[in-house]
Scaffold this motif. Sequence first.
Motif, PDB file in Angstrom:
ATOM      1  N   PHE A  30     -13.404  -4.327  -5.848  1.00 16.45           N
ATOM      2  CA  PHE A  30     -13.548  -3.115  -5.036  1.00 16.45           C
ATOM      3  C   PHE A  30     -12.624  -3.061  -3.834  1.00 16.45           C
ATOM      4  CE2 PHE A  30     -17.659  -2.948  -7.254  1.00 16.45           C
ATOM      5  CZ  PHE A  30     -17.615  -1.648  -7.692  1.00 16.45           C
ATOM      6  N   MET A  31     -12.047  -4.190  -3.426  1.00 17.48           N
ATOM      7  CA  MET A  31     -11.196  -4.188  -2.238  1.00 17.48           C
ATOM      8  C   MET A  31      -9.760  -4.637  -2.537  1.00 17.48           C
ATOM      9  SD  MET A  31     -13.148  -3.236   0.321  1.00 17.48           S
ATOM     10  CE  MET A  31     -12.476  -3.892   1.807  1.00 17.48           C
ATOM     11  N   ILE A  32      -9.587  -5.773  -3.113  1.00 16.42           N
ATOM     12  CA  ILE A  32      -8.257  -6.362  -3.262  1.00 16.42           C
ATOM     13  C   ILE A  32      -7.452  -5.672  -4.356  1.00 16.42           C
ATOM     14  CG2 ILE A  32      -7.008  -8.478  -3.822  1.00 16.42           C
ATOM     15  CD1 ILE A  32      -9.364 -10.006  -2.539  1.00 16.42           C
ATOM     16  N   ARG A  33      -8.024  -5.512  -5.526  1.00 10.82           N
ATOM     17  CA  ARG A  33      -7.300  -4.926  -6.652  1.00 10.82           C
ATOM     18  C   ARG A  33      -6.866  -3.480  -6.392  1.00 10.82           C
ATOM     19  NH1 ARG A  33      -9.277  -4.047 -12.620  1.00 10.82           N
ATOM     20  NH2 ARG A  33      -7.283  -4.114 -13.674  1.00 10.82           N
ATOM     21  N   PRO A  34      -7.734  -2.603  -5.864  1.00 11.11           N
ATOM     22  CA  PRO A  34      -7.273  -1.235  -5.560  1.00 11.11           C
ATOM     23  C   PRO A  34      -6.168  -1.212  -4.506  1.00 11.11           C
ATOM     24  CG  PRO A  34      -9.648  -1.279  -5.629  1.00 11.11           C
ATOM     25  CD  PRO A  34      -9.189  -2.696  -5.702  1.00 11.11           C
ATOM     26  N   GLN A  35      -6.238  -2.108  -3.527  1.00 14.75           N
ATOM     27  CA  GLN A  35      -5.197  -2.162  -2.503  1.00 14.75           C
ATOM     28  C   GLN A  35      -3.854  -2.565  -3.124  1.00 14.75           C
ATOM     29  OE1 GLN A  35      -5.287  -1.168   0.583  1.00 14.75           O
ATOM     30  NE2 GLN A  35      -3.238  -1.841   1.105  1.00 14.75           N
ATOM     31  N   GLN A  39      -0.409  -0.298  -3.142  1.00 10.80           N
ATOM     32  CA  GLN A  39       0.876  -0.804  -2.665  1.00 10.80           C
ATOM     33  C   GLN A  39       1.965  -0.646  -3.717  1.00 10.80           C
ATOM     34  OE1 GLN A  39      -0.103  -4.807  -1.488  1.00 10.80           O
ATOM     35  NE2 GLN A  39      -0.632  -4.207   0.587  1.00 10.80           N
ATOM     36  N   LYS A  40       1.630  -0.863  -4.986  1.00 11.25           N
ATOM     37  CA  LYS A  40       2.604  -0.674  -6.061  1.00 11.25           C
ATOM     38  C   LYS A  40       3.035   0.788  -6.146  1.00 11.25           C
ATOM     39  CE  LYS A  40       1.164  -4.394  -9.137  1.00 11.25           C
ATOM     40  NZ  LYS A  40       0.542  -4.701 -10.449  1.00 11.25           N
ATOM     41  N   LYS A  41       2.074   1.717  -6.069  1.00  6.91           N
ATOM     42  CA  LYS A  41       2.392   3.138  -6.137  1.00  6.91           C
ATOM     43  C   LYS A  41       3.236   3.570  -4.951  1.00  6.91           C
ATOM     44  CE  LYS A  41      -1.644   4.612  -8.763  1.00  6.91           C
ATOM     45  NZ  LYS A  41      -2.907   5.377  -8.710  1.00  6.91           N
ATOM     46  N   GLU A  42       2.905   3.079  -3.761  1.00  2.45           N
ATOM     47  CA  GLU A  42       3.650   3.440  -2.564  1.00  2.45           C
ATOM     48  C   GLU A  42       5.083   2.916  -2.642  1.00  2.45           C
ATOM     49  OE1 GLU A  42       3.335   2.887   2.276  1.00  2.45           O
ATOM     50  OE2 GLU A  42       1.596   2.480   1.018  1.00  2.45           O
ATOM     51  N   LYS A  43       5.253   1.705  -3.137  1.00  2.00           N
ATOM     52  CA  LYS A  43       6.590   1.134  -3.265  1.00  2.00           C
ATOM     53  C   LYS A  43       7.411   1.924  -4.275  1.00  2.00           C
ATOM     54  CE  LYS A  43       8.815  -3.327  -3.471  1.00  2.00           C
ATOM     55  NZ  LYS A  43       8.631  -4.761  -3.587  1.00  2.00           N
ATOM     56  N   ALA A  44       6.790   2.314  -5.393  1.00  2.00           N
ATOM     57  CA  ALA A  44       7.479   3.121  -6.401  1.00  2.00           C
ATOM     58  C   ALA A  44       7.861   4.485  -5.822  1.00  2.00           C
ATOM     59  CB  ALA A  44       6.601   3.297  -7.631  1.00  2.00           C
ATOM     60  N   LEU A 100       3.161  17.608  -4.506  1.00  2.00           N
ATOM     61  CA  LEU A 100       2.696  17.050  -3.242  1.00  2.00           C
ATOM     62  C   LEU A 100       2.188  15.660  -3.570  1.00  2.00           C
ATOM     63  CD1 LEU A 100       0.770  20.053  -1.687  1.00  2.00           C
ATOM     64  CD2 LEU A 100       2.939  19.090  -0.924  1.00  2.00           C
ATOM     65  N   ALA A 101       2.967  14.646  -3.267  1.00  6.28           N
ATOM     66  CA  ALA A 101       2.629  13.289  -3.658  1.00  6.28           C
ATOM     67  C   ALA A 101       2.395  12.421  -2.432  1.00  6.28           C
ATOM     68  CB  ALA A 101       3.749  12.699  -4.502  1.00  6.28           C
ATOM     69  N   PRO A 102       1.149  12.327  -1.964  1.00  9.10           N
ATOM     70  CA  PRO A 102       0.900  11.462  -0.812  1.00  9.10           C
ATOM     71  C   PRO A 102       0.954  10.001  -1.215  1.00  9.10           C
ATOM     72  CG  PRO A 102      -1.161  12.371  -1.593  1.00  9.10           C
ATOM     73  CD  PRO A 102      -0.055  13.002  -2.413  1.00  9.10           C
ATOM     74  N   ALA A 103       1.483   9.191  -0.325  1.00  9.27           N
ATOM     75  CA  ALA A 103       1.484   7.747  -0.546  1.00  9.27           C
ATOM     76  C   ALA A 103       0.242   7.203   0.132  1.00  9.27           C
ATOM     77  CB  ALA A 103       2.735   7.120   0.044  1.00  9.27           C
ATOM     78  N   LYS A 104      -0.758   6.872  -0.633  1.00  7.67           N
ATOM     79  CA  LYS A 104      -2.031   6.410  -0.083  1.00  7.67           C
ATOM     80  C   LYS A 104      -1.871   5.040   0.512  1.00  7.67           C
ATOM     81  CE  LYS A 104      -4.496   9.059  -3.489  1.00  7.67           C
ATOM     82  NZ  LYS A 104      -5.359   9.020  -4.634  1.00  7.67           N
ATOM     83  N   LYS A 105      -2.455   4.871   1.661  1.00  6.36           N
ATOM     84  CA  LYS A 105      -2.346   3.577   2.345  1.00  6.36           C
ATOM     85  C   LYS A 105      -3.621   2.836   2.312  1.00  6.36           C
ATOM     86  CE  LYS A 105       1.450   4.570   5.280  1.00  6.36           C
ATOM     87  NZ  LYS A 105       2.009   4.560   6.545  1.00  6.36           N
TER      88      LYS A 105
END
Length: 105
Positions: A30-35, A39-44, A100-105
């Motif tokens: 619930f915490m580590i894997r979604p984060q 991060q992978k999506k934001e980097k892409a 509209l592609a937000p980079a979720k943090k």
Amino acid sequence: MYTVIFLQEGVGSLMSMLPFLAIIVVFYFFMIRPQMNRQKKEKAFQSEIKKGAKVVTSSGIHGKIAEINDTENTVTVETGAGKIKFERSAISMELTNKKLAPAKK
């Protein structure tokens, strides 16, 4: 007789560790894997930024990508006040008409 006592103590200590192990597993899923996925999506997203895209920086500045410098990993954003140089990681979302592609943090 002694074997049974030692076996019961081993099972008891395993059962006392079970809630702790369950908390670790739940914390991971619930915490580590979604984060890590975010991060992978934001980097892409940040690597796919193209010249001419309308973007918003993490500090809230709206502008249009005027120049991309891959060697320094920076982008130049053209705003109403002029051109400003940002790190590529400071771009938080794209505001083009197509998406509209937000980079979720």
